[in-house]
Design an enzyme around this catalytic site. Structure first.
Site, PDB file in Angstrom:
ATOM      1  N   GLY A 295      46.406  68.802 -43.238  1.00 15.13           N
ATOM      2  CA  GLY A 295      45.982  67.913 -44.320  1.00 15.13           C
ATOM      3  C   GLY A 295      44.476  67.874 -44.494  1.00 15.13           C
ATOM      4  O   GLY A 295      43.769  68.881 -44.363  1.00 15.13           O
ATOM      5  N   SER A 296      43.956  66.677 -44.779  1.00 12.84           N
ATOM      6  CA  SER A 296      42.546  66.527 -45.152  1.00 12.84           C
ATOM      7  C   SER A 296      41.573  66.820 -44.027  1.00 12.84           C
ATOM      8  O   SER A 296      40.360  66.915 -44.279  1.00 12.84           O
ATOM      9  CB  SER A 296      42.307  65.105 -45.670  1.00 12.84           C
ATOM     10  OG  SER A 296      43.009  64.884 -46.876  1.00 12.84           O
ATOM     11  N   THR A 297      42.043  66.969 -42.792  1.00 13.68           N
ATOM     12  CA  THR A 297      41.122  67.333 -41.707  1.00 13.68           C
ATOM     13  C   THR A 297      40.567  68.740 -41.897  1.00 13.68           C
ATOM     14  O   THR A 297      39.602  69.121 -41.227  1.00 13.68           O
ATOM     15  CB  THR A 297      41.826  67.248 -40.337  1.00 13.68           C
ATOM     16  OG1 THR A 297      42.976  68.108 -40.342  1.00 13.68           O
ATOM     17  CG2 THR A 297      42.254  65.824 -40.030  1.00 13.68           C
TER      18      THR A 297
END
Length: 584
Positions: A295-297
């Site tokens: 995801g956004s990591t």
């Protein structure tokens, strides 16, 4: 009728008598010669035959090497135990002693009797393996004919479930079965010795003759983990999971400069000292084996790729209005709306804008994003040699389509492990330099490889500090007294039974490093399926990161770099005194 006259010696055929006497003489001579040959010319044969019937070689057990943490604290040790065995052909006649023997062995008489009778024609069975010395000596003190003991070693794990997934365990014969016990089995195994003894025909010891070869203990193994940090990570993860009712979780902590794994914990865990009710799923080292979409990591990696091209600067702005982006039949959405609909690059990370990140990635191309992710070790083994480690998946295409490029830029369409995620952030923290990861203690600084541009990674470091400290940032990850940097992520779990994603099933993620001024530690937190109170990474995983980073930096005596956050507000002045001396 003709009669035969007998000679005076009574022999009818004297030559037969002489033949018999001659044959007897030859037999006597052969026996005498054989006796002389055996006792004079070939006495070694008799000695060897006698030794085969009385001399035995008894193995001397060799204990397995010790596993310790980086400071020498034991994680796996071998303790002496007694194994009790029996010769059923001898013990079958000792029925009067069966009740007390079964009691001393900790088993019921019926089971003991049934097993002994079933093996009555054998000469060896185990009665009970790996008893404590005191319990084993109590059995041998009964002096029951046909019962014997063997000296062995049993593996014990002082840290219990705290280090179980990393250290692993051995079987009853001290052979590595899981974890580093399996990976370094040959290194840890000892070489048994050999002792020569005299025994009678019943196998009883008459004399201990000599030691033929000494036992050689196994080699010790010093790991990179710090048991103090391991306990802290274990506690912090467990508390975070309990608060949000999560199904499972992992935490990985790396030393930014040496690549050493300082802590690696998973939940649920198990006690390697008592595996009676152990479930296979509890043994899985999720940090090394489970893969997930990050995801956004992944947005900081994509942002680094954009800055490295020179086409983008931190001050450049992207129009993300109205918070959605249509690419073919796919619609990309932002969770939070940007004020005014315009964000600079730092704002894209702060607001975690999928639309903004997608537009940047579409400008530089999918290949640039892919190469940056490959450079930080995604899609390849970490090289630590852990059994069953997953490599994850980093897709590559001959022609990058828009949807694939956009999805990759904000962490979908690829899969990573928690260890790979921690390593990626350690590289960001180390100014783009990659250090080989290690589960063993490293003395000195290893060689590094510049895999990302230094100036680009330093700009991203400032952006990630802003993600935590700016207004509207991930405040739950803050660490009093220190500037820290990081990024949260929330990823929907893919469905295993059909295409697409599961409903209301998420992974909460947070990865970061600190202190920001001179990064020492990189941490990745993965919490699987939180069910109470929310599921966003900034809500669920960020507090685990913040609590662990705070304790770790203080334990490692890292100097604070944000003392202003520790300043206490000024106390109000005492009330003025009246002329009478009483307060107004």
């Amino acid at each position: 009728m003709k009669r035969f006259a007998l000679k005076s010696n009574g022999s009818l055929y004297p030559w037969r008598f002489r033949l018999v006497i001659g044959l007897l003489g030859l037999c006597c001579a052969a026996v005498v010669w054989r006796i002389a040959e055996l006792h004079v010319l070939d006495e070694g044969f008799l000695r060897s035959q006698g030794d085969k019937r009385s001399v035995r070689h008894v193995p001397i057990p060799a204990h397995r090497g010790q596993i310790t943490d980086r400071n020498g604290e034991p994680l796996a040790v071998s303790t002496p135990v007694l194994t009790i065995w029996a010769n059923p052909s001898q013990l079958i006649d000792q029925q009067a002693h069966w009740p007390e023997l079964a009691s001393a062995l900790g088993t019921d008489l019926a089971t003991f009797s049934e097993r002994l009778k079933a093996n009555a024609d054998k000469e060896f069975i185990y009665l009970r393996r790996r008893m404590t010395p005191a319990s084993g000596e109590a059995v041998m003190a009964l002096k029951v004919h046909g019962v014997y003991s063997i000296e062995e070693y049993r593996r014990f794990y002082p840290a219990g479930e705290v280090a179980a997934h990393l250290v692993g365990f051995t079987n009853v014969d001290e052979q590595g079965q899981e974890g580093l016990e399996l990976a370094y089995d040959q290194w840890l195994q000892g070489v048994p010795g050999k002792r020569q003894v005299l025994q009678d025909r019943r196998g009883r010891l008459i004399k201990d003759v000599q030691v033929v070869s000494n036992a050689r203990p196994g080699n010790d193994l010093r790991l990179s983990i710090d048991l103090r940090l391991q306990y802290l990570a274990h506690r912090q993860l467990r508390e975070g999971m309990q608060e949000f009712g999560a199904k499972a979780g992992s935490v990985v902590m790396l030393d930014v400069h040496t690549g050493e794994v300082l802590a690696m914990v998973n939940q649920p865990s198990y006690n390697p000292n008592n595996r009676a009710n152990l479930q296979p799923s509890m043994m899985r080292n999720r940090a090394m084996i489970d893969v997930f979409e990050p995801g956004s990591t992944m947005k900081p990696i994509s942002m680094t790729a954009a800055l490295a091209t020179g086409r983008w600067k931190p001050s450049d702005q992207v129009n993300v209005y109205p918070g959605t982006l249509r690419i073919g039949r796919y619609t990309i959405r932002d969770v939070s709306r940007a004020p005014g609909g315009v964000l600079d690059l730092a704002g894209i990370l702060l607001k975690s804008s999928n639309v903004g990140m997608s537009k940047v990635a579409l400008d530089i191309g999918g290949e640039a994003v892919h190469d940056a992710m490959a450079a930080v070790g995604l899609g390849e083994y970490t090289g630590v040699g852990f059994p069953g480690e997953s490599v994850g998946k980093l897709p590559t295409y001959r022609t990058w389509r828009s949807a694939e490029t956009a999805a990759l830029s904000y962490g979908y369409g690829l899969s990573v492990t928690a260890v790979q995620l921690a390593q990626a952030y350690a590289i960001l923290a180390n100014d783009g330099r990659k250090v080989p990861m290690s589960l063993l203690r490293v003395d000195g600084l290893p060689d590094t490889q510049q895999v990302l541009p230094e100036d680009a990674t330093r700009m991203v470091q400032e952006m990630l500090q802003n993600v935590i400290e700016a207004e509207g940032g991930t405040h739950r990850a803050r660490v009093p007294g220190y500037h820290v940097s990081g990024k949260s992520g929330t990823a929907r779990k893919a469905s295993t039974s059909s295409k697409g994603y599961q409903e209301d099933s998420y992974r909460s993620l947070f990865a970061g490093f600190g202190p920001s001024s001179d990064p020492r530690i990189a941490i990745a937190v993965v919490i699987d399926e939180p069910s109470n109170g929310g599921y966003y990474g900034g809500l669920v995983a960020a507090p685990v990161f913040g609590g662990l980073m705070s304790n770790a930096l203080r334990l490692m005596n890292v100097a604070p770099d944000n003392l202003a956050s520790l300043e206490q507000p000024a106390l109000p002045s005492p009330p003025a005194l009246a002329t009478t001396g009483e307060p107004r």
